[in-house]
Design a protein around this motif. Structure first.
Motif, PDB file in Angstrom:
ATOM      1  N   LEU A   1       0.823  -1.195   0.000  1.00  0.00           N
ATOM      2  CA  LEU A   1       0.000   0.000   0.000  1.00  0.00           C
ATOM      3  C   LEU A   1       0.866   1.258   0.000  1.00  0.00           C
ATOM      4  O   LEU A   1       1.951   1.268   0.601  1.00  0.00           O
TER       5      LEU A   1
ATOM      6  N   SER B   1      -0.165   6.894   1.984  1.00  0.00           N
ATOM      7  CA  SER B   1      -1.460   7.474   2.346  1.00  0.00           C
ATOM      8  C   SER B   1      -2.451   6.431   2.844  1.00  0.00           C
ATOM      9  O   SER B   1      -3.411   6.765   3.545  1.00  0.00           O
ATOM     10  N   LYS B   2      -2.222   5.159   2.508  1.00  0.00           N
ATOM     11  CA  LYS B   2      -3.119   4.088   2.937  1.00  0.00           C
ATOM     12  C   LYS B   2      -2.417   3.076   3.855  1.00  0.00           C
ATOM     13  O   LYS B   2      -3.012   2.071   4.225  1.00  0.00           O
TER      14      LYS B   2
ATOM     15  N   ASN C   1       0.626   6.488   9.034  1.00  0.00           N
ATOM     16  CA  ASN C   1      -0.656   7.088   8.676  1.00  0.00           C
ATOM     17  C   ASN C   1      -1.594   6.842   9.851  1.00  0.00           C
ATOM     18  O   ASN C   1      -2.286   5.829   9.920  1.00  0.00           O
TER      19      ASN C   1
ATOM     20  N   ILE D   1      -5.371   5.735   9.659  1.00  0.00           N
ATOM     21  CA  ILE D   1      -5.687   4.342   9.331  1.00  0.00           C
ATOM     22  C   ILE D   1      -5.125   3.390  10.390  1.00  0.00           C
ATOM     23  O   ILE D   1      -5.808   2.468  10.855  1.00  0.00           O
TER      24      ILE D   1
END
Length: 502
Positions: free
Chosen positions: A443, A446-447, A479, A482
């Motif tokens: 990933l 950002s994820k 991040n 998440i």
């Protein structure tokens, strides 16, 4: 007097023997007979003189003993015991023997009474052990305790995160060849989910262990055993490290992220080859250690829920050096697991991304007072077991720990010393740890749910089974939205914990 009687018996016996000896031969001449009579007379006269001298010595010894006893009474000194006053030469009376028998019967009764009323009784020898943790935690920013409604975020709180009780022993003890049949049952405290006032004990370890290869109790012989039942997987370092030996309070992140931290039900074979033994230091380090087994893969206390089985294997190599070498206890290990760890209880996900292949590499070094460990784990989803996760997902973990210990508790010279009033030498240990876990390396940032925990801590070992731990953890998220949706930010945490056992 008794001595004089014995001497007279000897004289009579000697004369009788001479008479019999003379009678057993042919009749001698007159000259020979006169010579024998003269020789016998001389012998009798010599023995008579010796008997008179001994009687005179005994007669004079009694007044001297009385004089010595009187002088000792005047001066307060105790004379040396004589043959007659020695208790070893005295004869016990009937009353003395009956009194001794009564004391022995009373002692046997008291021992049996204490055994029946104050000791736990089992059919086989059993060792009972336990470990309890009492913890205080403070976090910034405030986090949710996970309690049932109503609840609100908190910055601190007390908890009992762990309580274990275990029973272990031998069902069959082979003293000659070491082919023992052992058992272990361990129960672990667990809170209800969501947390409430109700708590319960789960079965954790429940297995039989048999040693089919004779070792004879010799440390230089290799070890091989078979373990059947519910147990920890022989994978890496973190999984197999006991609570009493782990320097940090929290486990590495990958244990929960991959499901490897859950116990499994199955059959595992363990053994070693070519052990290096130093008897003077009570040290044993096998050159090679190995483990291989097959398990259900469905987690603890759960029947197998599919036809797939999990296969686990591990091998380690220890550098063959002397005990005094700085490279002592330098060990390299590799581990592999293949199988389903995707579902537990038919619905609850053990690892949400469905990893089914896991690879591990680890380094271990522990040479008092220094020590360090490193473990790398890679988890992949290749077969998409149970429809959970996505094929091709790969997660990685890196865990490094370094520690320094000073004190006397872990020195063999201190362990063998006599200890009074439950005294136990103290030891102190400082450490740092870096623990990073990325559940999906494919990933973008950002994820990504990658998280890193940096820890510094202090351990104080102030009793044989008790230690105080102080950890400061800094949770860093690539991040946070998440990886940590609870606060959506990094977290600072202070943990203080007493760990004690029995």
């Amino acid at each position: 007097m008794q001595f004089a009687k014995k001497q007279r018996k000897k004289l009579l016996l000697g004369a009788g023997l001479l008479a019999l000896a003379g009678a057993s031969h042919a009749a001698p001449s007159n000259e020979e007979l006169e010579k024998q009579i003269q020789s016998l007379q001389k012998t009798v006269e010599s023995l008579t003189q010796q008997l008179r001298a001994q009687n005179q010595a005994a007669a004079t010894a009694k007044p001297q003993a009385a004089t010595t006893a009187a002088a000792a009474a005047d001066t307060g000194t105790v004379p040396a015991p004589t043959a007659e006053s020695d208790p070893a030469n005295q004869v016990a009376s009937r009353q003395d023997i009956d009194g001794l028998r009564a004391d022995l019967e009373n002692y046997k009764y008291q021992q049996q009474h204490d055994h029946d009323t104050a000791q736990a009784l089992t059919l086989r020898n059993t060792n009972i052990n336990g470990t309890i943790q009492a913890r205080y935690a403070a976090e910034t920013p405030a986090v949710s305790g996970g309690a049932a409604s109503p609840s609100s975020p908190r910055n601190s709180g007390f908890s009992i995160p762990l309580a274990l009780v275990s029973f272990s022993g031998s069902l069959y003890k082979d003293y000659k060849e070491g082919r023992n049949l052992d058992y272990r049952l361990q129960l672990g405290y667990a809170q209800s989910s969501p947390p409430s006032a109700n708590a319960y004990f789960n079965v954790q370890d429940a297995y039989l262990r048999y040693s089919p290869v004779a070792s004879g109790g010799d440390l230089e012989n290799p070890i091989f055993n078979l373990t059947l039942g519910q147990q920890l997987l022989p994978f890496g370092l973190e999984i197999q490290t006991d609570e009493s030996l782990r320097p940090v309070i929290n486990n590495a992140q990958f244990l929960n992220g991959t499901g490897l931290g859950f116990r499994q039900i199955g059959l595992v074979a363990r053994g070693d080859i070519a052990p290096n033994v130093d008897y003077a230091s009570n040290y044993r380090a096998p050159l090679f250690e190995y483990a291989a087994g097959v398990v259900n893969g469905s987690g603890p206390n759960v029947q197998d829920n599919n036809n797939n089985k999990g296969f686990v294997a591990r091998a380690t190599y220890t550098l063959p050096v002397d005990y005094n070498s700085w490279l002592r206890e330098l060990k390299v290990g590799t581990s592999y697991y293949q199988g389903g760890l995707s579902l537990q209880n038919g619905s609850t996900a053990v690892n949400p991304l469905g990893y089914d292949h896991m690879y591990g590499f680890d380094l271990y070094y522990n040479h008092f007072p220094f020590g360090a460990t490193y473990e790398y784990v890679q988890a992949e989803n290749k077969d998409r077991i149970g429809g959970v996760g996505k094929v091709g997902t790969k997660g990685t973990s890196n865990t490094f720990t370094a520690f320094y210990t000073w004190g006397e508790q872990f020195l063999n010279s201190s362990k063998t010393q006599a200890k009074y009033d439950d005294y136990w030498p103290k030891s102190y240990q400082t450490f740092v740890r870096w623990d990073q876990w990325n559940p999906n390396t494919g990933l973008p940032t950002s994820k990504s749910a990658k998280s890193t925990i940096a820890t510094v801590g202090l351990n104080v070992f102030f009793a044989q089974t008790t230690k105080f731990q102080l950890n400061f953890n800094r949770y860093l998220y690539e991040n946070a939205v998440i990886a940590n949706p609870a606060t959506k930010s990094d977290i600072s945490e202070l943990l203080a914990q007493f760990q004690f056992g029995f």
